[in-house]
Design a protein around this motif. Sequence first.
Motif, short mmCIF file in Angstrom:
data_model
loop_
_atom_site.label_atom_id
_atom_site.label_comp_id
_atom_site.label_asym_id
_atom_site.label_seq_id
_atom_site.Cartn_x
_atom_site.Cartn_y
_atom_site.Cartn_z
N VAL A 139 0.85 -1.19 0.00
CA VAL A 139 0.00 0.00 0.00
C VAL A 139 0.89 1.24 0.00
O VAL A 139 1.94 1.27 0.63
N SER A 140 0.47 2.26 -0.74
CA SER A 140 1.30 3.45 -0.86
C SER A 140 1.06 4.45 0.27
O SER A 140 -0.02 4.49 0.86
N ASP A 191 0.69 7.58 -0.15
CA ASP A 191 -0.34 8.52 -0.58
C ASP A 191 -1.75 7.97 -0.36
O ASP A 191 -2.65 8.72 0.02
N GLU A 192 -1.94 6.69 -0.59
CA GLU A 192 -3.26 6.10 -0.36
C GLU A 192 -3.63 6.14 1.12
O GLU A 192 -4.74 6.48 1.49
N SER A 240 -4.23 9.86 2.19
CA SER A 240 -5.50 10.33 1.63
C SER A 240 -6.68 9.76 2.41
O SER A 240 -7.63 10.49 2.74
N SER A 248 -10.25 2.11 1.70
CA SER A 248 -9.89 2.52 0.34
C SER A 248 -9.60 1.21 -0.39
O SER A 248 -9.89 0.14 0.14
#
Length: 126
Positions: free
Chosen positions: A15-16, A18-19, A22, A115
């Motif tokens: 998982v990044s 940024d994800e 966010s 997400s």
Amino acid sequence: MRGALHIGVGGCRGVSRDEVVSLVERTIEEAGAGGAAIAALATIDVKADEPGLRAAARRLGVPLTAYGPGALAAQPVPHPSDAARAAVGVASVAEAAALLSAGPGAVLLVGKRKSARATCAIACTV
């Protein structure tokens, strides 16, 4: 706002940052807690080395706290997850980690949100 926010997070391998950031920011806004201090991100110990979670904590300027499966399994949560149980052997990562991080008397401000590759929940003290 009661106290500082404790954000429980979980994520798939890879998982990044940024994800995760966010999702955390959207969840804080959903709670109407924009501008509140974040005390920590919290997760399960087997995810503590996940680069995206570590980078998200750095980006948010907070520590990444990790709990063992026994502590997470002992924490009652309103939304247990079969997916979490299958992946890491406990019924909750995000909600349980948020509540444990916030400590005794904590309340779940926002239950688990998802997400594509991450989950988060927010707890705070009363």
